[in-house]
Design a protein around this motif. Structure first.
Motif, short mmCIF file in Angstrom:
data_model
loop_
_atom_site.label_atom_id
_atom_site.label_comp_id
_atom_site.label_asym_id
_atom_site.label_seq_id
_atom_site.Cartn_x
_atom_site.Cartn_y
_atom_site.Cartn_z
N ALA A 151 0.82 -1.11 -0.01
CA ALA A 151 0.08 -0.08 0.01
C ALA A 151 0.78 1.27 0.03
O ALA A 151 0.36 2.21 -0.64
CB ALA A 151 -0.90 -0.05 1.32
N LEU A 152 1.96 1.08 0.64
CA LEU A 152 2.90 2.31 0.62
C LEU A 152 3.59 2.77 -0.53
O LEU A 152 3.51 3.84 -1.11
CB LEU A 152 4.07 2.02 1.72
N ARG A 159 1.48 7.82 -5.77
CA ARG A 159 0.67 8.98 -6.01
C ARG A 159 1.33 10.42 -5.85
O ARG A 159 0.89 11.45 -6.29
CB ARG A 159 -0.48 8.73 -5.24
N GLU A 177 -0.29 11.07 5.60
CA GLU A 177 -1.18 10.47 4.95
C GLU A 177 -1.52 9.09 5.50
O GLU A 177 -0.47 8.34 5.36
CB GLU A 177 -1.48 10.69 3.63
N ASN A 178 -2.60 8.55 5.99
CA ASN A 178 -2.77 7.41 6.26
C ASN A 178 -2.34 6.20 5.04
O ASN A 178 -2.70 6.36 4.02
CB ASN A 178 -4.28 6.88 6.52
N VAL A 179 -1.26 5.49 5.52
CA VAL A 179 -0.76 4.39 4.43
C VAL A 179 -2.09 3.89 3.84
O VAL A 179 -1.96 3.22 2.83
CB VAL A 179 0.46 3.48 5.07
N LEU A 180 -2.80 3.25 4.71
CA LEU A 180 -3.98 2.31 4.05
C LEU A 180 -5.06 2.89 3.76
O LEU A 180 -6.28 2.68 3.66
CB LEU A 180 -4.35 1.31 5.14
N LYS A 181 -4.83 4.27 3.19
CA LYS A 181 -5.99 5.16 2.84
C LYS A 181 -6.83 4.63 1.79
O LYS A 181 -8.20 4.58 1.85
CB LYS A 181 -5.27 6.55 2.33
N ILE A 182 -6.28 3.90 0.81
CA ILE A 182 -6.94 3.25 -0.19
C ILE A 182 -7.88 2.12 0.32
O ILE A 182 -9.15 2.07 -0.19
CB ILE A 182 -6.11 2.76 -1.42
N GLU A 229 2.32 1.98 -3.60
CA GLU A 229 1.20 2.65 -4.35
C GLU A 229 0.73 4.22 -3.91
O GLU A 229 1.05 5.03 -4.75
CB GLU A 229 -0.11 1.86 -4.13
N GLN A 230 0.93 4.30 -2.50
CA GLN A 230 0.90 5.64 -1.87
C GLN A 230 1.91 6.71 -2.68
O GLN A 230 1.70 7.72 -2.74
CB GLN A 230 0.86 5.53 -0.53
N GLU A 281 -8.49 -7.99 2.93
CA GLU A 281 -8.51 -6.61 2.83
C GLU A 281 -9.71 -6.33 2.16
O GLU A 281 -10.52 -7.08 1.68
CB GLU A 281 -7.46 -6.19 1.84
N GLY A 298 -5.75 -4.87 11.68
CA GLY A 298 -5.33 -3.35 11.25
C GLY A 298 -6.07 -3.21 9.94
O GLY A 298 -5.79 -1.65 9.40
N PHE A 299 -6.78 -4.15 9.11
CA PHE A 299 -7.37 -3.58 8.06
C PHE A 299 -8.85 -3.99 7.82
O PHE A 299 -9.62 -4.75 8.16
CB PHE A 299 -6.98 -4.94 7.01
N ARG A 335 0.30 -1.30 16.08
CA ARG A 335 0.33 -1.64 14.75
C ARG A 335 1.18 -2.95 14.70
O ARG A 335 1.39 -3.74 13.70
CB ARG A 335 0.79 -0.75 13.80
N LEU A 359 -0.42 4.98 11.40
CA LEU A 359 0.52 4.47 10.29
C LEU A 359 0.15 5.42 9.33
O LEU A 359 -0.68 5.47 8.39
CB LEU A 359 -0.35 3.15 10.13
N ARG A 360 1.11 6.07 9.23
CA ARG A 360 1.10 7.45 8.27
C ARG A 360 2.31 7.61 7.42
O ARG A 360 3.60 7.37 7.85
CB ARG A 360 0.93 8.67 8.96
N LEU A 361 2.42 7.80 6.13
CA LEU A 361 3.65 8.58 5.38
C LEU A 361 3.77 9.61 5.83
O LEU A 361 2.80 10.50 5.58
CB LEU A 361 3.01 8.11 3.84
#
Lengths: 112, 220
Positions: A9-10, A16, B7-12, A12-13, B94, B126-127, A35, A102-104
């Motif tokens: 996910a990271l 963007r 930004e939240n890593v699991l945003k999508i 992909e993020q 997920e 967490g998902f 986490r 859990l943040r970038l």
């Protein structure tokens, strides 16, 4: 190993947010203790997924946060390595606050 | 150059989960995500639950596993709407898994959706998959130290279950310590003890599911 999914996910993020033609030097990620992320597993996952996407120079900087607990006696938050840790005042039985971040946070990039 | 993101890593995933939740809500479906370690009795609990609820509610199950169709085959005896989700190497479901599985169901024919997550006490927590309620399942055979070792599920679950209480006299399990560790993490945590095999203590769980279903429009 949830680290692999999180890094997936990271990647992909980051894709963007990365400007066109920019070269990623590092990505800074913050993760709360709840986490249960393992640093070694995260770096392995980054090598597997992050390096092919952004190149071997791209580093993952993981900031693992300690537990944030609230002491009802002092009525204030404090940090600890364990969710059951007592407050400095001796009080036990605190409840974890947050700790599921859990943040970038940011990207360090070079122009191409 | 530094580019701030924050930004939240699991945003999508979370956005997709929100879509699942909205879709289920529009169909008035209450979705319950069952999370527990391998062998804690998730499938056995579902078998018992489906037996006891299927007369009153139209139930469906999404059964998550790394491999095999076995859980779906077991549950199909009690429920005609079961979708097996095989994650391969994935240790959790997920939101995307659930979205795809929902395509195989007619949501208009469902009141209650049980999502049996992949057996794991860490990764699935967490998902978000779009559930209304998250249930954490422990069992007496796993040992009394599991809440202390797995605080995330204790903190995140809307309800905790202790399964296999029929085996309490046969296994070393300090129930007082087990409950104490839960209360230390989350003082207002709700815990029900039951046996999916003998059905001892099952009624409060069944009643809780009924209440959740009847609590329109469902927790968002």
């Amino acid at each position: 190993m949830h680290e692999l999914s999180i890094v997936e996910a990271l990647v992909e993020q980051i894709g963007r947010h990365l400007p066109p033609k920019a070269i990623l030097r590092s990505a800074v990620v913050q993760a709360g203790a709840m986490r249960a992320l393992d640093e070694c597993a995260m770096q392995t996952a980054w090598q597997v997924l992050g390096h092919p996407a952004f190149g071997n120079q791209a580093q993952l900087q993981l900031k693992l946060l300690r537990w944030t607990l609230h002491c009802p006696a002092c009525d204030k938050d404090f940090e600890a390595d364990e969710p059951h840790a007592p407050c400095n005042c001796g009080q036990v039985g605190q409840s974890p606050q947050a700790s599921d971040e859990l943040r970038l946070l940011s990207l360090q990039v070079d122009d191409a | 150059m530094n580019i701030p993101v924050v930004e939240n890593v699991l945003k999508i995933n979370d956005q997709l989960a929100a879509l699942n939740r909205r879709r289920l809500g529009q169909a008035s479906i209450c979705a319950i995500n069952l999370i527990g370690a391998p062998g804690c009795g998730k499938t056995a609990l579902l078998e018992a639950t489906l037996r006891l609820l299927s007369a009153d509610f139209r139930c469906a199950v999404l059964a998550g596993d790394l491999a095999t169709q076995r859980d779906a085959d077991r549950l199909a005896k009690y429920c005609p709407r079961v979708v097996q989700i095989n994650t391969g190497k994935g240790c959790h479901l997920e939101a995307g898994h659930v979205a795809q599985a929902l395509e195989q169901l007619n949501l208009a024919d469902i009141d209650l959706l049980f999502i049996e997550n992949v057996g794991n006490l860490i990764c699935p927590v967490g998902f978000d998959v779009g559930q209304n309620y998250k249930v954490g399942i422990f069992s007496t055979t796993e040992g009394d130290d599991k809440p202390a070792k797995h605080p995330y599920i204790v903190m995140e679950a809307d309800l905790l279950l202790l399964n296999k209480i029929d085996l309490l006299e046969h296994v070393p399990f300090d129930r007082e310590l087990f409950e104490h560790d839960i209360r230390r993490l989350k003082p207002d945590s709700r815990l029900l003890a039951l046996s999916a095999r003998t059905l001892a203590g099952i009624e409060p769980w069944i009643e809780q599911v009924r209440q959740w279903k009847n609590a329109a429009p469902g927790k968002q």
